[in-house]
Design a protein around this motif. Structure first.
Motif, PDB file in Angstrom:
ATOM      1  N   HIS A 133       0.889  -1.242   0.038  1.00 57.50           N
ATOM      2  CA  HIS A 133       0.079  -0.085  -0.077  1.00 57.50           C
ATOM      3  C   HIS A 133       0.941   1.257   0.058  1.00 57.50           C
ATOM      4  O   HIS A 133       1.983   1.150   0.695  1.00 57.50           O
TER       5      HIS A 133
ATOM      6  N   PRO B 151      -0.122   4.720   1.153  1.00 54.06           N
ATOM      7  CA  PRO B 151      -1.106   5.798   1.670  1.00 54.06           C
ATOM      8  C   PRO B 151      -0.350   7.285   1.373  1.00 54.06           C
ATOM      9  O   PRO B 151       0.723   7.407   1.147  1.00 54.06           O
TER      10      PRO B 151
ATOM     11  N   LEU C  72      -5.639   6.041   3.139  1.00 51.49           N
ATOM     12  CA  LEU C  72      -5.457   4.897   2.714  1.00 51.49           C
ATOM     13  C   LEU C  72      -6.452   4.174   1.648  1.00 51.49           C
ATOM     14  O   LEU C  72      -7.457   3.990   1.944  1.00 51.49           O
TER      15      LEU C  72
ATOM     16  N   ALA D  78      -7.616   1.543  -0.244  1.00 49.36           N
ATOM     17  CA  ALA D  78      -7.666  -0.035  -0.307  1.00 49.36           C
ATOM     18  C   ALA D  78      -7.436  -0.895  -1.910  1.00 49.36           C
ATOM     19  O   ALA D  78      -8.283  -1.102  -2.388  1.00 49.36           O
ATOM     20  N   THR D  79      -6.205  -0.540  -2.166  1.00 53.34           N
ATOM     21  CA  THR D  79      -5.913  -1.083  -3.455  1.00 53.34           C
ATOM     22  C   THR D  79      -5.542  -2.524  -3.643  1.00 53.34           C
ATOM     23  O   THR D  79      -5.231  -3.012  -4.779  1.00 53.34           O
TER      24      THR D  79
ATOM     25  N   TYR E 263      -2.161  -8.582   3.568  1.00 50.85           N
ATOM     26  CA  TYR E 263      -1.129  -7.932   3.967  1.00 50.85           C
ATOM     27  C   TYR E 263      -0.523  -7.566   5.202  1.00 50.85           C
ATOM     28  O   TYR E 263      -1.070  -7.142   5.973  1.00 50.85           O
TER      29      TYR E 263
END
Ligand code: C2O
Ligand code: CU
Length: 476
Positions: A235, A237, A271, A273-274, A281
């Protein structure tokens, strides 16, 4: 080496949920808070609950929440055991001095059975917190802390607004708090490091996320001594605020870039959430020696993504009404951090008396100084003024950490800009109330002394503060 996370980790499988938001208090009534002994499932079955001290028996304490510019009224009643006076300090809030919660400086300690009402407005939006300012190594170490969120008039659009209250606890094999507070090792070295990581008051295993959602994630480090260095695997962010104050331009963290949070510090992230539905994760913490530990997993719901298209970068938050330091006219004040194990300091002035570091430690359990001077906590009626500042004037504090240890240096009642580190300009200079200096590091901070009163300036590692690394700054 065993994981420092905890030897009890295998016993836990606690899902983490966001702290439910309490109703806003009626304008006239306000909140009540009772610090008291409680029993709390820090680890969870089959381990027994842990005996703690907590505000209203909750770990962390109740989330207090107001809108920017609103008044906060909190009646605190001390429900702690006999012989345990307390106060509440509102970390990061630029409030009137009399509401700052420092015993012997701004108020008398609240004795068991007594009450004190805090009443102030919150001028700045952001993520703040509250904790005792008396007997702090033990009172924070046993669980007395909570978050205070001040909402922007128009908060940034997100699917969820979440808070991770980070901390650690030193537990024994029965999951009880080790009572070795203020031991000589902790006072003179890194402070009281726990052996169990806490997120929102529990040893956490996973944090549920939905693919495609955008969350605001507020991080707050309440630990006595632990510096968190967090990475969210997979991630990237955006950092939108630091110690509650907006960054000028939201910064997208690089892949695997760590967020370094010393005790007392906060970071607000956006953040996205990809990740893939159903995926996990890790959120990792690393210590300065390079060991890495898993704090918890981000656990994606298997449901299809909430949205397909990626969202645009978040907009900047509106700046808080903090006065801008005037650098050309600012007076420069050196602030030398000294003492501690493996440091160079040989002598200190303790409550006005010069003595060797050895005598200071043996007689007074004092190990650290600010500009060679140390203050003992029990002498709170004799606070010495380290800096007398003229109200309205700008100052640059040139901080030089001459010790072998990191120190998060915190100033009450104000917000400052970090201008440089080791002589190099800082890339972003959001306002902050705490600056983390690594061992032998230097930093310059700039502040307008615009809040009259006597304010604490101290290291937020509770054991360093208790062992002398605190001072009074007078603004008049
Ligand atoms: Cu959060 Cu003087 O402290
Ligand atoms: Cu320190």
């Amino acid at each position: 080496m065993p994981s420092r996370r905890t030897f009890l980790a295998a016993a836990a499988a606690t899902a983490l949920t966001a702290i439910a938001l309490p109703p806003r208090p009626a304008a006239a009534g306000g909140y009540r808070l009772t610090p008291r002994p409680a029993s709390w499932p820090v680890i969870g079955a089959p381990q027994p609950p842990t005996s703690i001290w907590a505000y209203d028996g909750l770990l962390p304490g109740p989330l207090l929440r107001v809108r920017q510019g609103e008044r906060l009224i909190v009646q605190v009643t001390n429900g702690l055991p006999d012989g345990t006076p307390t106060t509440v300090h509102w970390h990061g809030i630029r409030l009137p001095n009399a509401m700052d919660g420092v015993p012997g400086l701004t108020q008398a300690p609240i004795r068991p059975g007594e009450s004190f009402t805090y009443d102030f407005t919150c001028p700045d939006a952001g993520t703040f917190w509250y904790h005792p300012h008396l007997g702090s190594p033990e009172q924070l170490g046993r669980g007395l802390y909570g978050a205070l969120i001040v909402d922007e008039p128009e908060p940034p659009p997100v699917d969820r607004d979440l808070l991770w209250v980070l901390g650690d606890m030193r537990l024994d094999r029965q999951a009880q708090i080790a009572a070795d507070f203020r031991n000589p090792m902790d006072l003179s070295h890194a402070g009281r490091l726990g052996n169990t990581f806490l997120v929102n008051g529990r040893l956490a295993e996973s944090f549920p996320l939905r693919a495609g959602e955008r969350i605001r994630l507020r991080l707050l480090n309440t630990a006595n001594a632990r510096v968190f260095s967090l990475r969210l695997e997979g991630h990237r962010p955006y950092l939108i605020a630091w110690d509650g104050h907006p960054v000028q331009q939201p910064v997208r963290l690089a892949a695997d870039e760590a967020i370094l949070l010393g005790p007392g510090m906060r970071a607000d992230l956006i953040l996205d959430a990809t990740g893939e539905p159903g995926a996990r994760y890790r959120v990792l913490d690393s210590d300065p020696r390079g060991s890495t530990y898993r704090l918890l997993d981000l656990h994606y719901d298997p449901a299809a993504a909430l949205r397909r298209d990626s969202l645009p970068p978040p907009a900047s938050l509106r700046p808080n009404p903090v006065a801008e330091p005037d650098l050309p006219s600012a007076e420069r004040l050196p602030l030398v951090l000294s003492g501690g194990a493996m440091g160079a300091a040989a002598a200190l002035e303790v409550d006005g008396h010069a003595m060797s570091l050895r005598d200071a430690f043996q007689t007074h359990r004092i190990a650290w100084g600010l500009n060679g001077r140390a203050m003992t906590e029990h002498d709170d009626h004799r606070h010495q003024v380290l800096f007398a500042l003229a109200r309205g004037k700008s100052y640059v504090l040139a901080i030089d950490n001459q010790t072998a240890w990191p120190h998060p240096i915190h100033l009450h009642g104000h917000a400052f800009r970090v201008l440089s580190r080791n002589g190099r300009p800082a890339p972003q200079t959001p306002f902050a109330d705490t600056v983390l200096l690594q061992a032998r590091e230097q930093a310059e901070i700039a502040v307008v002394a615009d809040n009259p009163g006597d304010w604490m300036l101290h290291c937020h590692i509770q054991e360093h503060q208790a062992a002398g690394m605190m001072a009074v700054v007078r603004v008049a």
